[in-house]
Enzyme design. Structure first.
Site, mmCIF file in Angstrom:
data_model
loop_
_atom_site.group_PDB
_atom_site.id
_atom_site.type_symbol
_atom_site.label_atom_id
_atom_site.label_comp_id
_atom_site.label_asym_id
_atom_site.label_seq_id
_atom_site.Cartn_x
_atom_site.Cartn_y
_atom_site.Cartn_z
ATOM 1 N N ARG A 1 0.819 -1.220 0.000
ATOM 2 C CA ARG A 1 0.000 0.000 0.000
ATOM 3 C C ARG A 1 0.848 1.262 0.000
ATOM 4 O O ARG A 1 0.391 2.308 -0.427
ATOM 5 C CB ARG A 1 -0.959 -0.005 1.211
ATOM 6 C CG ARG A 1 -2.177 -0.883 0.957
ATOM 7 C CD ARG A 1 -3.096 -0.914 2.150
ATOM 8 N NE ARG A 1 -2.552 -1.709 3.238
ATOM 9 C CZ ARG A 1 -3.142 -1.891 4.419
ATOM 10 N NH1 ARG A 1 -4.306 -1.320 4.652
ATOM 11 N NH2 ARG A 1 -2.589 -2.640 5.353
ATOM 12 N N GLN A 2 2.089 1.155 0.463
ATOM 13 C CA GLN A 2 2.979 2.327 0.388
ATOM 14 C C GLN A 2 3.692 2.216 -0.958
ATOM 15 O O GLN A 2 4.838 1.780 -1.064
ATOM 16 C CB GLN A 2 3.981 2.318 1.558
ATOM 17 C CG GLN A 2 4.923 3.512 1.583
ATOM 18 C CD GLN A 2 4.277 4.820 2.033
ATOM 19 O OE1 GLN A 2 3.323 4.810 2.773
ATOM 20 N NE2 GLN A 2 4.796 5.943 1.563
ATOM 21 N N LYS B 1 -14.730 7.700 -0.472
ATOM 22 C CA LYS B 1 -13.936 7.576 0.760
ATOM 23 C C LYS B 1 -12.727 8.504 0.719
ATOM 24 O O LYS B 1 -12.137 8.700 -0.335
ATOM 25 C CB LYS B 1 -13.487 6.127 0.901
ATOM 26 C CG LYS B 1 -12.334 5.878 1.850
ATOM 27 C CD LYS B 1 -11.974 4.399 1.894
ATOM 28 C CE LYS B 1 -10.493 4.191 1.963
ATOM 29 N NZ LYS B 1 -10.081 2.798 2.043
ATOM 30 N N GLY C 1 -10.876 -2.541 9.449
ATOM 31 C CA GLY C 1 -12.320 -2.554 9.218
ATOM 32 C C GLY C 1 -12.911 -1.160 9.096
ATOM 33 O O GLY C 1 -14.096 -0.993 8.791
#
Ligand code: R5P
Length: 290
Positions: free
Chosen positions: A93-94, A189, A222
């Protein structure tokens, strides 16, 4: 080809062996009292193409180290070509610099694995495909979304509304929608880069009295799914389900997601967990034979 059963993915490795009808190479492993890892290949790999199946979900540093040690051992023992099969790729994710002074962790990991002997990588639904183009060896991400969507079709949820938590992941909702045969869409988001907190904007979606399935690559804390469930509850769906490729489910994530009103949570065995109902063995086996 031989399949090396990495300690973090032994079961998945065995399923791949059964599909491909190739030989498995077990790995003996232990952790020394000071925390260091030890591995030993319990089979021959000389002049063989070797696929090491090892996910790198938490404890990710230890599992990455095991993977590097196994690759090194395979190389020293004369393997012809070493393929790392890493269902969940830690640090992915990085994949770019978000704030000045950061590392591009995904690239660092790839360079470390190359130094250990890895010559090719297969992973599953990596967060952003484009990071793989900068890896120092050929790397491919295969998708488990059709398998996850197929799971819901078999459960009678054909025509469910497929949703992604943000626009950047709408390709996932679209891919699922193709299998489910219903509509697809995305929520809005955003994440605070300093605190990591997720916020979700209200959105009008035609999900009233429909089953909505939120598809995401990863569930970690979550927070994303809980925020999505809160927005969706206001739109009166019939029920809300969740599908994710990598169910990290850190801490009380699963409980909190259920408390937010989510019915079924389904993940893959990329990260063995209580929701890992879909096996990646077919999709990985196919990628290995290409
Ligand atoms: C982020 O962009 C990913 O696609 C996932 O939505 C995220 O990693 C999930 O993390 P969490 O469960 O902590 O919100």
């Amino acid at each position: 080809m031989k399949i090396v059963l990495g300690p973090a993915s032994t079961q998945l490795g065995k399923e791949i062996v059964n599909i491909l009808k190739v030989e498995a190479v077990p790995v003996a492993f232990k952790t020394f009292p000071d925390g260091e890892n030890y591995v030993r290949l319990e089979g021959q790999v000389k002049k063989e193409d070797v696929a090491i199946v090892q996910t790198t979900s938490p404890p990710q540093d230890s599992r990455l180290m095991q993977l590097a040690l196994i690759a090194d051992s395979a190389k020293r023992n004369g393997a012809k070509r070493i393929i790392a099969v890493v269902p969940y790729l830690a640090y992915a994710r990085q994949d770019r610099i978000f704030l000045q002074g950061e590392a591009i962790s995904a690239e660092t990991i790839a360079r470390m694995l190359k130094a250990a002997g890895v010559e090719r990588m297969i992973t599953v639904n990596v967060h952003q495909d484009k990071v793989l183009l900068r890896f120092p060896f050929p790397a491919k991400s295969v998708s488990a979304i059709p398998l996850l969507a197929g799971y819901f079709v078999k459960k009678g949820y054909a025509k469910a509304f497929a949703l992604s938590p943000d626009e950047g992941a709408v390709h996932i909702a679209k891919e699922a929608g193709n299998i489910l045969g219903g509509e697809y869409g995305y929520l809005e988001k955003s994440r605070n880069r300093y605190t990591g907190r997720v916020s979700m904007a209200k959105k009008t979606l035609d999900v009233r009295r429909k089953t909505v399935i939120v598809f995401d690559d990863i569930i970690s804390t979550g927070g994303t799914i809980i925020a999505a469930a809160k927005i969706l509850q206001e739109l009166n769906p019939e029920n809300i389900c969740v599908a994710c490729v990598h169910p990290l489910l850190i801490g009380e994530a699963e409980k909190l997601i259920r408390e937010a009103g989510v019915g079924e949570i389904v993940g893959t065995d990329s990260v063995p967990s209580s929701v890992s109902k879909v096996s990646l063995a077919p999709v990985i086996s196919k990628a290995l034979t290409r």
